[in-house]
Design a protein around this motif. Structure first.
Motif, PDB file in Angstrom:
ATOM      1  N   ALA A 157       0.828  -1.205   0.000  1.00 44.58           N
ATOM      2  CA  ALA A 157       0.000   0.000   0.000  1.00 44.58           C
ATOM      3  C   ALA A 157       0.864   1.258   0.000  1.00 44.58           C
ATOM      4  O   ALA A 157       0.564   2.238  -0.690  1.00 44.58           O
ATOM      5  CB  ALA A 157      -0.941  -0.009   1.208  1.00 44.58           C
ATOM      6  N   SER A 158       1.959   1.219   0.739  1.00 49.63           N
ATOM      7  CA  SER A 158       2.871   2.363   0.793  1.00 49.63           C
ATOM      8  C   SER A 158       3.528   2.612  -0.564  1.00 49.63           C
ATOM      9  O   SER A 158       3.632   3.763  -1.021  1.00 49.63           O
ATOM     10  CB  SER A 158       3.942   2.124   1.858  1.00 49.63           C
ATOM     11  N   GLU A 159       3.973   1.547  -1.213  1.00 45.46           N
ATOM     12  CA  GLU A 159       4.606   1.689  -2.529  1.00 45.46           C
ATOM     13  C   GLU A 159       3.617   2.199  -3.572  1.00 45.46           C
ATOM     14  O   GLU A 159       3.956   3.031  -4.423  1.00 45.46           O
ATOM     15  CB  GLU A 159       5.211   0.354  -2.976  1.00 45.46           C
ATOM     16  N   VAL A 160       2.382   1.690  -3.523  1.00 49.72           N
ATOM     17  CA  VAL A 160       1.373   2.128  -4.489  1.00 49.72           C
ATOM     18  C   VAL A 160       1.021   3.594  -4.263  1.00 49.72           C
ATOM     19  O   VAL A 160       0.839   4.362  -5.223  1.00 49.72           O
ATOM     20  CB  VAL A 160       0.113   1.241  -4.404  1.00 49.72           C
ATOM     21  N   THR A 161       0.939   4.008  -3.006  1.00 49.15           N
ATOM     22  CA  THR A 161       0.659   5.416  -2.706  1.00 49.15           C
ATOM     23  C   THR A 161       1.756   6.311  -3.279  1.00 49.15           C
ATOM     24  O   THR A 161       1.483   7.357  -3.873  1.00 49.15           O
ATOM     25  CB  THR A 161       0.542   5.629  -1.185  1.00 49.15           C
ATOM     26  N   LYS A 162       2.991   5.880  -3.125  1.00 50.02           N
ATOM     27  CA  LYS A 162       4.122   6.632  -3.687  1.00 50.02           C
ATOM     28  C   LYS A 162       4.018   6.694  -5.211  1.00 50.02           C
ATOM     29  O   LYS A 162       4.212   7.762  -5.813  1.00 50.02           O
ATOM     30  CB  LYS A 162       5.431   5.964  -3.255  1.00 50.02           C
ATOM     31  N   MET A 163       3.702   5.568  -5.830  1.00 47.03           N
ATOM     32  CA  MET A 163       3.556   5.516  -7.284  1.00 47.03           C
ATOM     33  C   MET A 163       2.429   6.437  -7.746  1.00 47.03           C
ATOM     34  O   MET A 163       2.582   7.207  -8.711  1.00 47.03           O
ATOM     35  CB  MET A 163       3.264   4.068  -7.716  1.00 47.03           C
ATOM     36  N   GLN A 164       1.299   6.381  -7.049  1.00 47.48           N
ATOM     37  CA  GLN A 164       0.160   7.203  -7.428  1.00 47.48           C
ATOM     38  C   GLN A 164       0.474   8.688  -7.284  1.00 47.48           C
ATOM     39  O   GLN A 164      -0.002   9.512  -8.072  1.00 47.48           O
ATOM     40  CB  GLN A 164      -1.062   6.837  -6.577  1.00 47.48           C
ATOM     41  N   GLY A 165       1.279   9.026  -6.295  1.00 46.42           N
ATOM     42  CA  GLY A 165       1.654  10.418  -6.091  1.00 46.42           C
ATOM     43  C   GLY A 165       2.334  11.021  -7.300  1.00 46.42           C
ATOM     44  O   GLY A 165       2.225  12.229  -7.554  1.00 46.42           O
ATOM     45  N   HIS A 166       3.037  10.201  -8.072  1.00 43.03           N
ATOM     46  CA  HIS A 166       3.714  10.683  -9.272  1.00 43.03           C
ATOM     47  C   HIS A 166       2.858  10.543 -10.528  1.00 43.03           C
ATOM     48  O   HIS A 166       2.996  11.342 -11.462  1.00 43.03           O
ATOM     49  CB  HIS A 166       5.031   9.931  -9.475  1.00 43.03           C
ATOM     50  N   LEU A 167       1.985   9.544 -10.566  1.00 41.72           N
ATOM     51  CA  LEU A 167       1.209   9.289 -11.780  1.00 41.72           C
ATOM     52  C   LEU A 167      -0.035  10.156 -11.885  1.00 41.72           C
ATOM     53  O   LEU A 167      -0.372  10.647 -12.968  1.00 41.72           O
ATOM     54  CB  LEU A 167       0.805   7.810 -11.846  1.00 41.72           C
ATOM     55  N   SER A 168      -0.736  10.337 -10.780  1.00 44.73           N
ATOM     56  CA  SER A 168      -2.017  11.039 -10.882  1.00 44.73           C
ATOM     57  C   SER A 168      -2.374  11.851  -9.656  1.00 44.73           C
ATOM     58  O   SER A 168      -3.416  12.508  -9.651  1.00 44.73           O
ATOM     59  CB  SER A 168      -3.153  10.027 -11.131  1.00 44.73           C
ATOM     60  N   SER A 169      -1.567  11.802  -8.625  1.00 46.30           N
ATOM     61  CA  SER A 169      -1.919  12.397  -7.340  1.00 46.30           C
ATOM     62  C   SER A 169      -3.156  11.691  -6.797  1.00 46.30           C
ATOM     63  O   SER A 169      -3.354  10.497  -7.041  1.00 46.30           O
ATOM     64  CB  SER A 169      -2.126  13.906  -7.469  1.00 46.30           C
ATOM     65  N   SER A 170      -4.004  12.415  -6.108  1.00 44.90           N
ATOM     66  CA  SER A 170      -5.109  11.776  -5.391  1.00 44.90           C
ATOM     67  C   SER A 170      -6.369  11.676  -6.247  1.00 44.90           C
ATOM     68  O   SER A 170      -6.482  12.282  -7.306  1.00 44.90           O
ATOM     69  CB  SER A 170      -5.422  12.588  -4.129  1.00 44.90           C
ATOM     70  N   ASN A 171      -7.314  10.894  -5.735  1.00 48.87           N
ATOM     71  CA  ASN A 171      -8.624  10.776  -6.354  1.00 48.87           C
ATOM     72  C   ASN A 171      -9.465  12.018  -6.022  1.00 48.87           C
ATOM     73  O   ASN A 171      -9.228  12.690  -5.024  1.00 48.87           O
ATOM     74  CB  ASN A 171      -9.308   9.507  -5.834  1.00 48.87           C
TER      75      ASN A 171
END
Length: 403
Positions: free
Chosen positions: A257-271
């Motif tokens: 979950a931590s790694e995916v959150t980091k990845m999402q922070g660069h790809l799209s930020s938050s929902n």
């Protein structure tokens, strides 16, 4: 010079999106097309969910960036849902809220798969699994269940395929495109095999979990030893008729979950902040609307199954869940009509769009060229004439009798 990246060139357009686009283009020309290509609920989002979004807008409190992994109260509600409904002890730290379940999948795959790693995909499979593994530099290995065995991948073939290069096993239950719900004994066989390979993780796509016509509803992470090995994918689009709101999520061990959150922070930020308020209402509100939708889907399923039964040479497996049929149509391969030679599922879908003005999706996109996919998320007012058109168009073809 125009030059796409090797990464972009390695994948093709989503067949589901492609057929939907063709159907829309014909409609713009005035053609009466019935599109059964996308898994798009025809129900409106329940009113109380929309009201929660309106209230959030009116409050003026939700115009800033939300936390990258989602609001804490929504993550708490998702974790509580899993404890109560699925028997899985997730905490908010295990949850990441994403821009749809598709992004939850892609961010997960990018976070755990290295170039050269193998990902076993149990098929027939949703079209984007293969593409997302390819984009991450992984090697997709498809293990297909066949029509003759109810589309359930043989465990002995999975055992042969898994090895020290395997990093992921990916499947959906209820399944897109077949509607198959894996029974607990089959999931336990997969889990027992996974336990023999300490580096293997499992992506269990449970986006259709509530659209289930059986009494068997098992989250893979609830099985012994699977909590630390499973990434559960889910979302609000299908079950709550919220596809356009784009709220999905994953539940996984904290490190993932931590790694995916980091990845999402660069790809799209938050929902979206407002969409998350609507999602919270969906989880915590009265689920009568969901039960009513599922009841209607079951009636549509039975109606479509009866209509398919009147088409010679087309064989079906009665779906246990989701809202798709995946009929076997290969007995018509080798025939020709309306200037189209039917060699495969792509040709048959092209023929049906041209001759019957009904859009389906070729089975080749899901790993089984003998079949086509039909979504019965459309209304009965569309389904009945669509099946009549399909029947009339297929009657113009010559069935091939295989020895």
């Amino acid at each position: 010079m125009r030059r796409a990246s090797i990464r972009a060139a390695s994948i093709v357009e989503s067949a589901t999106s492609g057929m939907a686009a063709q159907a829309r283009a014909l409609k713009l020309k005035g053609v009466d097309v019935i599109s059964l290509s996308q898994g798009e609920p025809d129900f409106p989002t329940p009113e109380f969910i929309c009201d929660a979004a309106k209230k959030a807008i009116d409050s003026g409190k939700y115009f800033s960036y939300p936390p990258t992994g989602g609001y804490v109260d929504l993550k708490e509600a998702i974790a509580l849902k899993y404890k109560i409904e699925n028997g899985v002890g997730y905490n908010p730290s295990n949850i990441v809220v994403c821009n749809g379940a598709k992004q939850a999948l892609s961010s997960t795959i990018l976070s755990v798969l290295d170039p050269g790693d193998e990902a076993i995909i149990l098929g027939p499979f949703w079209v984007s699994y293969y593409a997302q593994v390819t984009l991450a530099g992984g090697k997709p290995i498809v293990i297909n269940g066949k029509f003759e065995n109810g589309f359930k991948p043989p465990i002995d073939q999975l055992e042969e395929a898994i090895n020290n290069k395997t990093r992921l096993i990916i499947f959906s239950s209820p399944s897109n495109p077949t509607g198959v719900v894996y029974p607990k004994k089959d999931l336990e066989q997969i889990a027992n095999l996974v336990l023999r390979y300490p580096d293997v993780l499992v992506i269990s796509d449970e986006i259709y979990e509530h659209i289930n016509y059986t009494n068997a509803r098992v989250s893979f992470a609830s099985l012994p030893g699977m909590f630390e090995r499973t990434i559960t994918i889910n979302g609000f689009g299908k079950c709550f008729a919220m596809t356009g709101w784009r709220v999905g999520y994953l539940a996984a061990p904290e490190w993932i979950a931590s790694e995916v959150t980091k990845m999402q922070g660069h790809l799209s930020s938050s929902n979206s902040s407002i969409a998350q308020r609507a999602a919270l209402a969906a989880l915590t509100g009265d689920n009568t609307s969901v039960r009513n939708m599922v009841s209607e889907y079951r009636q549509r399923r039975d109606m479509v199954h009866n209509l398919f039964g009147s088409i010679p040479g087309v064989e079906t497996v009665l779906p246990d869940g989701a809202f798709y049929f995946f009929p076997k149509v290969s007995r018509y391969y080798g025939s020709k009509a309306a200037g189209i030679e039917i060699r495969n599922s792509d040709d048959l879908c092209t023929y049906l769009l041209k001759e019957a003005h009904v859009a389906l999706v070729p089975g080749s996109a899901f790993g089984d060229d003998e079949c086509v996919r039909l979504s019965y998320a459309a209304s009965r007012q569309e389904l009945s004439p669509a099946l009549t058109r399909i029947q009339e168009a297929i009657h113009k073809l010559e069935m091939v009798q295989y020895a």
